[in-house]
Design a protein around this motif. Structure first.
Motif, short mmCIF file in Angstrom:
data_model
loop_
_atom_site.label_atom_id
_atom_site.label_comp_id
_atom_site.label_asym_id
_atom_site.label_seq_id
_atom_site.Cartn_x
_atom_site.Cartn_y
_atom_site.Cartn_z
N TRP A 225 0.80 -1.23 0.00
CA TRP A 225 0.00 0.00 0.00
C TRP A 225 0.83 1.27 0.00
O TRP A 225 0.31 2.37 0.09
CB TRP A 225 -0.93 0.02 1.22
CG TRP A 225 -1.90 -1.08 1.18
CD1 TRP A 225 -1.84 -2.25 1.90
CD2 TRP A 225 -3.08 -1.18 0.38
NE1 TRP A 225 -2.91 -3.05 1.59
CE2 TRP A 225 -3.68 -2.42 0.66
CE3 TRP A 225 -3.67 -0.33 -0.56
CZ2 TRP A 225 -4.86 -2.83 0.03
CZ3 TRP A 225 -4.84 -0.74 -1.16
CH2 TRP A 225 -5.42 -1.98 -0.87
N ILE B 46 -0.50 5.11 -0.26
CA ILE B 46 -0.37 6.01 0.88
C ILE B 46 0.33 7.30 0.47
O ILE B 46 -0.14 8.40 0.77
CB ILE B 46 0.43 5.32 2.02
CG1 ILE B 46 -0.39 4.18 2.62
CG2 ILE B 46 0.81 6.33 3.09
CD1 ILE B 46 0.39 3.29 3.57
N GLN C 128 -7.15 5.81 6.59
CA GLN C 128 -8.05 4.65 6.62
C GLN C 128 -9.31 4.92 5.82
O GLN C 128 -9.83 4.04 5.13
CB GLN C 128 -8.42 4.35 8.07
CG GLN C 128 -7.49 3.35 8.71
CD GLN C 128 -8.15 2.68 9.88
OE1 GLN C 128 -8.56 3.32 10.83
NE2 GLN C 128 -8.26 1.36 9.83
N CYS D 75 -7.51 -1.26 2.75
CA CYS D 75 -6.33 -1.55 3.58
C CYS D 75 -6.74 -1.59 5.05
O CYS D 75 -7.28 -0.62 5.57
CB CYS D 75 -5.27 -0.48 3.33
SG CYS D 75 -3.78 -0.67 4.32
N LEU E 193 -2.09 -0.84 7.38
CA LEU E 193 -1.77 0.58 7.28
C LEU E 193 -0.66 0.92 8.25
O LEU E 193 0.33 1.59 7.90
CB LEU E 193 -3.02 1.41 7.56
CG LEU E 193 -2.91 2.91 7.31
CD1 LEU E 193 -2.40 3.19 5.92
CD2 LEU E 193 -4.27 3.57 7.53
#
Lengths: 135, 135
Positions: free
Chosen positions: A25, A29, A45, A51, A56
């Motif tokens: 991710w 991000i 989130q 995710c 995360l």
DNA sequence: CAGAATCCCACTCGATACTG
DNA sequence: CAGTATCGAGTGGGATTCTG
């Protein structure tokens, strides 16, 4: 413990880049960091619902380990944390930009009509794969 | 069977891009396609020694499934195959270029002194991670 | 809220062997 | 040469629970 995704043999530049952004991710991000200037856990989130909070946190930790982002924890109640890109992290912007630009173009021209509310819906239309066949 | 790495929820452009290039070696493979115009299995193996032939074949198959490359098999002896980028695959060049450019800069300025012959040697120097700490 | 810890299964990927 | 098939250890990551 050291993550060891790529051996970076031959000093291949792409492998070096992947060493930093190849987490499941991480690129997503970073995209939200650049695009929205987001800096809180909860915001991320909300943006990246696929995710889990566990993932995360793991990805953010690795990004911090690698010096891409830094974390400030405020031990107030309720807990508050904000993340900021380091100067080093900001150098990744062209990479993420290129990925976002390509993805935007893909979403608009090729997958424009697809329904993203269905998991796994992001799939190639037949005509595109077909183009590769009759080559 | 459908690969299902990212749900592509919200139509996030970066997730769409990752859907195509997020395989463990795909970006590296594409880099060599763009840089060297490579088109044979053996050449790729020589360039990407950390990638087993099994993985290489798997990644190439997925890239073909997604319409990024196409494959021509010549059933001569010894067997010969060549891979070519599709028109669609060529649109990924800016993305791979950005990754390569960043990695080159990283290799030269930060990790320049590192010894890439050691697996796992591609690691952050202390001063960079330190910069994120004293922020 | 922002995570860390634990459990645990599905899948990844390396090693090996085989084929046209 | 250019792959595929099979096996099995190791791991990624989801679900859940717990904490400051």
């Amino acid at each position: 413990m050291q993550r060891h995704i790529y051996a970076c043999q031959d000093g291949c530049p792409v492998q070096s880049t992947l060493q930093i952004i190849a987490g499941k991710w991480k690129a997503v991000i970073l995209y939200h960091f650049f695009k929205d200037g987001i800096c809180h856990f909860g915001e991320l989130q909300r943006e990246i619902q696929a995710c889990s909070s566990r993932m995360l946190a793991l990805q953010l930790n690795e990004l911090e380990e690698d010096g891409v982002i830094s974390k400030n924890i405020y031990s107030t109640m309720p807990l508050k944390t904000d993340y900021t890109l380091t100067e080093f992290g900001k150098t990744l912007e062209p990479v993420i930009d290129a990925m976002a630009a390509w993805g935007n173009h893909y979403n608009q021209t090729i997958a424009g009509a697809e329904d993203f509310s269905q998991p796994g819906a992001c799939r190639w239309p037949v005509d595109v794969t077909a183009k590769s066949k009759n080559k």
